[in-house]
Design a protein around this motif. Structure first.
Motif, PDB file in Angstrom:
ATOM      1  N   TYR A 165       0.834  -1.205   0.000  1.00 24.71           N
ATOM      2  CA  TYR A 165       0.000   0.000   0.000  1.00 24.71           C
ATOM      3  C   TYR A 165       0.863   1.247   0.000  1.00 24.71           C
ATOM      4  CZ  TYR A 165      -2.875   3.792   1.768  1.00 24.71           C
ATOM      5  OH  TYR A 165      -3.476   5.008   1.928  1.00 24.71           O
ATOM      6  N   VAL A 166       1.876   1.267   0.853  1.00 20.75           N
ATOM      7  CA  VAL A 166       2.775   2.418   0.923  1.00 20.75           C
ATOM      8  C   VAL A 166       3.476   2.628  -0.417  1.00 20.75           C
ATOM      9  CG1 VAL A 166       4.889   3.308   1.979  1.00 20.75           C
ATOM     10  CG2 VAL A 166       3.137   2.245   3.397  1.00 20.75           C
ATOM     11  N   GLY A 167       3.864   1.527  -1.073  1.00 15.50           N
ATOM     12  CA  GLY A 167       4.568   1.632  -2.338  1.00 15.50           C
ATOM     13  C   GLY A 167       3.746   2.241  -3.450  1.00 15.50           C
ATOM     14  N   ARG A 168       2.419   2.215  -3.309  1.00 19.27           N
ATOM     15  CA  ARG A 168       1.558   2.809  -4.344  1.00 19.27           C
ATOM     16  C   ARG A 168       1.426   4.309  -4.188  1.00 19.27           C
ATOM     17  NH1 ARG A 168      -1.929  -1.701  -3.203  1.00 19.27           N
ATOM     18  NH2 ARG A 168      -3.424  -0.307  -2.192  1.00 19.27           N
ATOM     19  N   LEU A 169       1.916   4.854  -3.091  1.00 24.71           N
ATOM     20  CA  LEU A 169       1.813   6.290  -2.860  1.00 24.71           C
ATOM     21  C   LEU A 169       3.004   6.980  -3.506  1.00 24.71           C
ATOM     22  CD1 LEU A 169       0.736   6.181   0.886  1.00 24.71           C
ATOM     23  CD2 LEU A 169      -0.721   6.340  -1.120  1.00 24.71           C
ATOM     24  N   ALA A 170       2.731   7.863  -4.445  1.00 22.34           N
ATOM     25  CA  ALA A 170       3.804   8.466  -5.233  1.00 22.34           C
ATOM     26  C   ALA A 170       4.557   9.545  -4.472  1.00 22.34           C
ATOM     27  CB  ALA A 170       3.233   9.036  -6.532  1.00 22.34           C
ATOM     28  N   ALA A 171       3.824  10.496  -3.889  1.00 18.56           N
ATOM     29  CA  ALA A 171       4.482  11.622  -3.213  1.00 18.56           C
ATOM     30  C   ALA A 171       5.179  11.137  -1.948  1.00 18.56           C
ATOM     31  CB  ALA A 171       3.457  12.697  -2.858  1.00 18.56           C
ATOM     32  N   VAL A 172       6.365  11.665  -1.700  1.00 19.05           N
ATOM     33  CA  VAL A 172       7.141  11.230  -0.544  1.00 19.05           C
ATOM     34  C   VAL A 172       6.392  11.504   0.753  1.00 19.05           C
ATOM     35  CG1 VAL A 172       9.259  11.613   0.770  1.00 19.05           C
ATOM     36  CG2 VAL A 172       9.341  11.525  -1.714  1.00 19.05           C
ATOM     37  N   GLU A 173       5.769  12.688   0.861  1.00 15.14           N
ATOM     38  CA  GLU A 173       5.069  13.002   2.106  1.00 15.14           C
ATOM     39  C   GLU A 173       3.893  12.057   2.321  1.00 15.14           C
ATOM     40  OE1 GLU A 173       3.686  16.043  -1.050  1.00 15.14           O
ATOM     41  OE2 GLU A 173       5.537  15.065  -0.392  1.00 15.14           O
ATOM     42  N   ASN A 174       3.207  11.680   1.223  1.00 12.08           N
ATOM     43  CA  ASN A 174       2.107  10.731   1.358  1.00 12.08           C
ATOM     44  C   ASN A 174       2.626   9.346   1.719  1.00 12.08           C
ATOM     45  OD1 ASN A 174       0.241  12.680   0.733  1.00 12.08           O
ATOM     46  ND2 ASN A 174       0.055  12.109  -1.410  1.00 12.08           N
ATOM     47  N   MET A 175       3.805   9.005   1.176  1.00  4.99           N
ATOM     48  CA  MET A 175       4.389   7.705   1.450  1.00  4.99           C
ATOM     49  C   MET A 175       4.752   7.583   2.923  1.00  4.99           C
ATOM     50  SD  MET A 175       7.647   5.914  -0.449  1.00  4.99           S
ATOM     51  CE  MET A 175       6.836   6.073  -2.044  1.00  4.99           C
ATOM     52  N   VAL A 176       5.369   8.624   3.456  1.00  2.55           N
ATOM     53  CA  VAL A 176       5.768   8.608   4.866  1.00  2.55           C
ATOM     54  C   VAL A 176       4.542   8.562   5.761  1.00  2.55           C
ATOM     55  CG1 VAL A 176       6.915   9.919   6.677  1.00  2.55           C
ATOM     56  CG2 VAL A 176       7.949   9.779   4.418  1.00  2.55           C
ATOM     57  N   GLU A 177       3.538   9.369   5.424  1.00  2.00           N
ATOM     58  CA  GLU A 177       2.313   9.349   6.207  1.00  2.00           C
ATOM     59  C   GLU A 177       1.648   7.985   6.114  1.00  2.00           C
ATOM     60  OE1 GLU A 177      -1.874  11.193   5.400  1.00  2.00           O
ATOM     61  OE2 GLU A 177      -0.597  12.777   6.234  1.00  2.00           O
ATOM     62  N   GLY A 178       1.721   7.373   4.931  1.00  2.00           N
ATOM     63  CA  GLY A 178       1.126   6.052   4.747  1.00  2.00           C
ATOM     64  C   GLY A 178       1.756   5.010   5.638  1.00  2.00           C
ATOM     65  N   VAL A 179       3.063   5.133   5.881  1.00  2.00           N
ATOM     66  CA  VAL A 179       3.740   4.216   6.789  1.00  2.00           C
ATOM     67  C   VAL A 179       3.157   4.341   8.190  1.00  2.00           C
ATOM     68  CG1 VAL A 179       5.927   3.697   7.927  1.00  2.00           C
ATOM     69  CG2 VAL A 179       5.890   4.131   5.474  1.00  2.00           C
ATOM     70  N   VAL A 180       2.962   5.571   8.632  1.00  5.11           N
ATOM     71  CA  VAL A 180       2.419   5.803   9.970  1.00  5.11           C
ATOM     72  C   VAL A 180       0.988   5.295  10.070  1.00  5.11           C
ATOM     73  CG1 VAL A 180       1.806   7.564  11.657  1.00  5.11           C
ATOM     74  CG2 VAL A 180       3.926   7.765  10.363  1.00  5.11           C
ATOM     75  N   VAL A 181       0.176   5.648   9.077  1.00  7.24           N
ATOM     76  CA  VAL A 181      -1.218   5.224   9.086  1.00  7.24           C
ATOM     77  C   VAL A 181      -1.318   3.703   9.040  1.00  7.24           C
ATOM     78  CG1 VAL A 181      -3.360   5.226   7.756  1.00  7.24           C
ATOM     79  CG2 VAL A 181      -2.106   7.355   8.083  1.00  7.24           C
TER      80      VAL A 181
END
Length: 218
Positions: A165-181
């Protein structure tokens, strides 16, 4: 938007928003006058994240501050952010020093070694696992260790889903937030799914009365 509009959109009171700004959890708004500031969608998103970590994830404000510091550090590798979020889920570190604890720590160390996981026995998650297993042993459920492999299989599958799921997030800030979420809120999601699956599995046990279907009477 003004702070009252931000409050209306997020359900967070104005005093609480101002407190978050003072504590550094929320960036300050853009000043338009000495006593007025405007906020945008980034503030709304951050507030939603804070409330989710607080209300769903069960984190304390001090812990949320640490997690957000990891999110806001562009130089911090994703696995470090993941660790910062995961460590906040841990239980208290105090535990009994008895035979059950020794057996549990040995079982966890063996599991980590056989799985080839990079964590050491001092890892917070490993310590939490050993503590939980020891507590179960003291309650007469030491045999739970026998199903630990099945739990580990499921955990690896869930971890792969998290990272996919995290890997599908393109923007770095979204990716980092996705890790937390995925780490903190994903814990709540998985717990709820587990309860639903338990209800289904127990209902299918032989001799179990099935609940009436919708539209019928018992």
């Amino acid at each position: 938007m003004r702070v009252r509009e931000l409050s209306r959109r997020t359900g967070v009171s104005v005093p609480t928003i101002k407190y978050y700004v003072r504590e550094g959890l929320l960036p300050p708004g853009e000043l338009t006058s000495p006593n007025q500031a405007t906020y945008d969608e980034t503030h709304e998103r951050r507030l939603q994240l804070i409330r989710a970590l607080l209300d769903v994830g069960g984190l304390k404000l001090a812990e949320i501050t640490e997690v957000l510091a990891a999110v806001d550090d562009p130089a911090r590798p994703l696995h470090k952010v993941l660790g910062a979020a995961a460590d906040r889920l841990g239980t208290a570190r105090s535990e009994h020093d008895d035979a059950a604890s020794a057996v549990a720590h040995a079982a966890v160390a063996d599991l980590i070694s056989r799985r080839g996981w990079p964590a050491g026995e001092s890892d917070p998650a490993a310590a939490d696992l050993a503590k939980a297993l020891a507590a179960m042993d003291r309650l007469g459920h030491g045999a739970f260790i026998e199903v630990l492999e099945d739990y580990a299989d499921a955990a690896e599958q869930v971890a792969r889903a998290d990272l996919a799921y995290v890997g599908r997030l393109a923007a770095v800030e979204n990716m980092v937030e996705g890790v937390v979420v995925g780490t903190v809120l994903g814990e709540a999601v998985f717990s709820a799914l587990r309860r639903l699956a338990h209800a289904d599995a127990s209902a299918k046990l032989p001799g179990t009365d099935k609940p009436p279907e919708r539209g019928t009477t018992a």
